[in-house]
Design a protein around this motif. Structure first.
Motif, PDB file in Angstrom:
ATOM      1  N   ALA A  14       0.835  -1.211   0.000  1.00  0.00           N
ATOM      2  CA  ALA A  14       0.000   0.000   0.000  1.00  0.00           C
ATOM      3  C   ALA A  14       0.868   1.259   0.000  1.00  0.00           C
ATOM      4  CB  ALA A  14      -0.947  -0.005   1.193  1.00  0.00           C
ATOM      5  N   HIS A  15       1.946   1.225   0.724  1.00  0.00           N
ATOM      6  CA  HIS A  15       2.881   2.356   0.737  1.00  0.00           C
ATOM      7  C   HIS A  15       3.350   2.662  -0.694  1.00  0.00           C
ATOM      8  CE1 HIS A  15       6.428   4.762   1.792  1.00  0.00           C
ATOM      9  NE2 HIS A  15       7.137   3.929   1.041  1.00  0.00           N
ATOM     10  N   LEU A  16       3.685   1.637  -1.437  1.00  0.00           N
ATOM     11  CA  LEU A  16       4.162   1.805  -2.812  1.00  0.00           C
ATOM     12  C   LEU A  16       3.030   2.197  -3.755  1.00  0.00           C
ATOM     13  CD1 LEU A  16       6.448  -1.276  -2.524  1.00  0.00           C
ATOM     14  CD2 LEU A  16       7.272   1.058  -2.885  1.00  0.00           C
ATOM     15  N   TRP A  17       1.860   1.573  -3.611  1.00  0.00           N
ATOM     16  CA  TRP A  17       0.703   1.921  -4.447  1.00  0.00           C
ATOM     17  C   TRP A  17       0.293   3.376  -4.244  1.00  0.00           C
ATOM     18  CZ3 TRP A  17      -1.825  -3.111  -2.470  1.00  0.00           C
ATOM     19  CH2 TRP A  17      -1.467  -4.192  -3.296  1.00  0.00           C
ATOM     20  N   ASN A  18       0.532   3.893  -3.051  1.00  0.00           N
ATOM     21  CA  ASN A  18       0.154   5.274  -2.734  1.00  0.00           C
ATOM     22  C   ASN A  18       1.264   6.277  -3.019  1.00  0.00           C
ATOM     23  OD1 ASN A  18      -2.518   4.709  -1.865  1.00  0.00           O
ATOM     24  ND2 ASN A  18      -1.693   3.887   0.042  1.00  0.00           N
ATOM     25  N   GLY A  19       2.258   5.873  -3.812  1.00  0.00           N
ATOM     26  CA  GLY A  19       3.308   6.802  -4.235  1.00  0.00           C
ATOM     27  C   GLY A  19       4.525   6.852  -3.348  1.00  0.00           C
ATOM     28  N   GLY A  20       4.625   5.944  -2.386  1.00  0.00           N
ATOM     29  CA  GLY A  20       5.761   5.935  -1.479  1.00  0.00           C
ATOM     30  C   GLY A  20       7.050   5.490  -2.156  1.00  0.00           C
ATOM     31  N   ALA A  21       8.149   5.775  -1.495  1.00  0.00           N
ATOM     32  CA  ALA A  21       9.477   5.441  -2.013  1.00  0.00           C
ATOM     33  C   ALA A  21       9.834   3.988  -1.717  1.00  0.00           C
ATOM     34  CB  ALA A  21      10.514   6.364  -1.377  1.00  0.00           C
ATOM     35  N   ASP A  22      10.713   3.433  -2.557  1.00  0.00           N
ATOM     36  CA  ASP A  22      11.175   2.060  -2.359  1.00  0.00           C
ATOM     37  C   ASP A  22      12.331   2.036  -1.350  1.00  0.00           C
ATOM     38  OD1 ASP A  22      13.506   2.838  -3.756  1.00  0.00           O
ATOM     39  OD2 ASP A  22      13.076   1.587  -5.509  1.00  0.00           O
ATOM     40  N   ALA A  23      13.003   0.907  -1.237  1.00  0.00           N
ATOM     41  CA  ALA A  23      14.076   0.746  -0.250  1.00  0.00           C
ATOM     42  C   ALA A  23      15.263   1.672  -0.491  1.00  0.00           C
ATOM     43  CB  ALA A  23      14.546  -0.707  -0.226  1.00  0.00           C
ATOM     44  N   TYR A  24      15.397   2.214  -1.700  1.00  0.00           N
ATOM     45  CA  TYR A  24      16.476   3.141  -2.008  1.00  0.00           C
ATOM     46  C   TYR A  24      16.015   4.588  -2.007  1.00  0.00           C
ATOM     47  CZ  TYR A  24      19.309  -0.885  -3.435  1.00  0.00           C
ATOM     48  OH  TYR A  24      20.015  -2.052  -3.463  1.00  0.00           O
ATOM     49  N   GLY A  25      14.766   4.824  -1.590  1.00  0.00           N
ATOM     50  CA  GLY A  25      14.259   6.182  -1.534  1.00  0.00           C
ATOM     51  C   GLY A  25      13.761   6.716  -2.865  1.00  0.00           C
ATOM     52  N   HIS A  26      13.574   5.833  -3.844  1.00  0.00           N
ATOM     53  CA  HIS A  26      13.103   6.237  -5.160  1.00  0.00           C
ATOM     54  C   HIS A  26      11.644   5.833  -5.364  1.00  0.00           C
ATOM     55  CE1 HIS A  26      17.176   7.197  -6.418  1.00  0.00           C
ATOM     56  NE2 HIS A  26      17.561   6.044  -5.900  1.00  0.00           N
ATOM     57  N   ARG A  27      10.975   6.554  -6.245  1.00  0.00           N
ATOM     58  CA  ARG A  27       9.625   6.155  -6.638  1.00  0.00           C
ATOM     59  C   ARG A  27       9.744   4.956  -7.566  1.00  0.00           C
ATOM     60  NH1 ARG A  27       5.405  10.264  -5.923  1.00  0.00           N
ATOM     61  NH2 ARG A  27       4.270   8.843  -7.249  1.00  0.00           N
ATOM     62  N   PRO A  28       8.876   3.956  -7.420  1.00  0.00           N
ATOM     63  CA  PRO A  28       8.931   2.800  -8.319  1.00  0.00           C
ATOM     64  C   PRO A  28       8.738   3.211  -9.780  1.00  0.00           C
ATOM     65  CG  PRO A  28       7.536   2.345  -6.431  1.00  0.00           C
ATOM     66  CD  PRO A  28       7.860   3.812  -6.382  1.00  0.00           C
ATOM     67  N   GLU A  29       9.360   2.457 -10.666  1.00  0.00           N
ATOM     68  CA  GLU A  29       9.176   2.648 -12.096  1.00  0.00           C
ATOM     69  C   GLU A  29       7.910   1.924 -12.523  1.00  0.00           C
ATOM     70  OE1 GLU A  29      12.613   1.073 -14.097  1.00  0.00           O
ATOM     71  OE2 GLU A  29      13.991   2.311 -12.921  1.00  0.00           O
ATOM     72  N   THR A  30       7.205   2.471 -13.507  1.00  0.00           N
ATOM     73  CA  THR A  30       6.027   1.813 -14.068  1.00  0.00           C
ATOM     74  C   THR A  30       6.405   1.214 -15.413  1.00  0.00           C
ATOM     75  OG1 THR A  30       4.497   3.305 -12.952  1.00  0.00           O
ATOM     76  CG2 THR A  30       3.648   2.128 -14.857  1.00  0.00           C
ATOM     77  N   LYS A  31       6.084  -0.047 -15.599  1.00  0.00           N
ATOM     78  CA  LYS A  31       6.333  -0.780 -16.843  1.00  0.00           C
ATOM     79  C   LYS A  31       5.053  -1.520 -17.224  1.00  0.00           C
ATOM     80  CE  LYS A  31      10.822   0.065 -16.777  1.00  0.00           C
ATOM     81  NZ  LYS A  31      11.424   1.016 -17.638  1.00  0.00           N
ATOM     82  N   VAL A  32       5.047  -2.085 -18.422  1.00  0.00           N
ATOM     83  CA  VAL A  32       3.933  -2.924 -18.873  1.00  0.00           C
ATOM     84  C   VAL A  32       4.471  -4.341 -19.031  1.00  0.00           C
ATOM     85  CG1 VAL A  32       2.248  -3.342 -20.699  1.00  0.00           C
ATOM     86  CG2 VAL A  32       2.763  -0.994 -20.007  1.00  0.00           C
ATOM     87  N   SER A  33       3.788  -5.305 -18.438  1.00  0.00           N
ATOM     88  CA  SER A  33       4.211  -6.696 -18.511  1.00  0.00           C
ATOM     89  C   SER A  33       4.092  -7.220 -19.941  1.00  0.00           C
ATOM     90  CB  SER A  33       3.346  -7.555 -17.578  1.00  0.00           C
ATOM     91  OG  SER A  33       3.651  -8.923 -17.740  1.00  0.00           O
ATOM     92  N   ASP A  34       5.102  -7.977 -20.361  1.00  0.00           N
ATOM     93  CA  ASP A  34       5.032  -8.653 -21.655  1.00  0.00           C
ATOM     94  C   ASP A  34       4.730 -10.133 -21.466  1.00  0.00           C
ATOM     95  OD1 ASP A  34       7.449  -9.475 -20.621  1.00  0.00           O
ATOM     96  OD2 ASP A  34       8.658  -8.749 -22.287  1.00  0.00           O
ATOM     97  N   GLY A  35       4.296 -10.499 -20.262  1.00  0.00           N
ATOM     98  CA  GLY A  35       3.896 -11.882 -19.991  1.00  0.00           C
ATOM     99  C   GLY A  35       4.640 -12.469 -18.812  1.00  0.00           C
ATOM    100  N   PRO A  36       4.645 -13.800 -18.686  1.00  0.00           N
ATOM    101  CA  PRO A  36       5.272 -14.465 -17.537  1.00  0.00           C
ATOM    102  C   PRO A  36       6.696 -13.968 -17.310  1.00  0.00           C
ATOM    103  CG  PRO A  36       4.145 -16.057 -18.900  1.00  0.00           C
ATOM    104  CD  PRO A  36       4.109 -14.748 -19.652  1.00  0.00           C
ATOM    105  N   GLY A  37       7.091 -13.987 -16.059  1.00  0.00           N
ATOM    106  CA  GLY A  37       8.411 -13.497 -15.699  1.00  0.00           C
ATOM    107  C   GLY A  37       8.344 -12.224 -14.882  1.00  0.00           C
ATOM    108  N   HIS A  38       7.124 -11.781 -14.583  1.00  0.00           N
ATOM    109  CA  HIS A  38       6.917 -10.607 -13.735  1.00  0.00           C
ATOM    110  C   HIS A  38       6.028 -11.024 -12.551  1.00  0.00           C
ATOM    111  CE1 HIS A  38       7.766  -8.697 -17.710  1.00  0.00           C
ATOM    112  NE2 HIS A  38       8.586  -8.022 -16.935  1.00  0.00           N
ATOM    113  N   PRO A  39       6.598 -11.713 -11.577  1.00  0.00           N
ATOM    114  CA  PRO A  39       5.799 -12.160 -10.437  1.00  0.00           C
ATOM    115  C   PRO A  39       5.538 -11.043  -9.432  1.00  0.00           C
ATOM    116  CG  PRO A  39       8.050 -12.946 -10.223  1.00  0.00           C
ATOM    117  CD  PRO A  39       7.967 -12.230 -11.536  1.00  0.00           C
ATOM    118  N   CYS A  40       4.274 -10.859  -9.084  1.00  0.00           N
ATOM    119  CA  CYS A  40       3.891  -9.858  -8.085  1.00  0.00           C
ATOM    120  C   CYS A  40       4.159 -10.438  -6.696  1.00  0.00           C
ATOM    121  CB  CYS A  40       2.411  -9.503  -8.240  1.00  0.00           C
ATOM    122  SG  CYS A  40       1.821  -8.344  -6.970  1.00  0.00           S
TER     123      CYS A  40
END
Length: 167
Positions: A14-40
């Motif tokens: 929820a912290h990340l979904w709400n715009g929070g920073a990751d473990a390095y203090g950065h905002r997560p990057e947004t990408k589009v999945s091209d299929g398997p290999g992106h486990p949530c």
């Protein structure tokens, strides 16, 4: 003893979904999945092709210390339900093998506990490790890149304090 496959805590997601920073203090990057290999790491399912995902640095440890590995993970961009079927091998674990490694109560690697393990043997290997007194929990990590997948905990049977003697 039984084991439970534990997903990323909802408060972390929820912290990340709400715009929070990751473990390095950065905002997560947004990408589009091209299929398997992106486990949530929250729902423990693969992110379907065409769905947006977050790429971020995650540290699945409570405090910074030398063994607190930080690495890249994926998370659905839109909130998803946390993995609930904890006694079942998560569907995202679809590779042929993974690293299964034990950690002590001090959140440090228990040397000699890690091994590349065939996927179908993850549950038995984790249970074997969790039966040891020196191992508090287990991580499942990618065998190719060491990326954190999920945690495995020991689940003790509930004590029945009010149970009388068996007749």
């Amino acid at each position: 003893m039984t084991i439970a496959f534990i997903a990323m805590p909802t408060k972390d997601a929820a912290h990340l979904w709400n715009g929070g920073a990751d473990a390095y203090g950065h905002r997560p990057e947004t990408k589009v999945s091209d299929g398997p290999g992106h486990p949530c790491r929250h729902c423990l399912k693969n992110i379907d092709a065409g769905q947006e995902l977050l790429v971020l640095a995650y540290r699945p440890f409570p405090d910074l210390q030398p063994y607190a590995e930080t690495g890249p993970i994926f998370l659905h961009k839109e909130p998803c339900e946390r993995y609930a079927a904890q006694e079942i091998l998560p569907p995202m674990l679809s590779s042929t093998d993974y690293i299964v490694r034990g950690y002590g109560r001090d959140d440090r690697i228990v040397y000699g506990s890690g091994a590349v393990t065939p996927t179908e043997k993850i549950a038995s290997r984790a249970a074997e490790l969790l039966a040891r007194d020196d191992i508090a929990y287990v991580h499942v990590r990618s065998a190719r890149n060491n990326c954190y997948q999920c945690r495995v905990d020991k689940v003790e049977a509930p004590a029945f304090a009010d149970a009388g003697p068996a007749i």
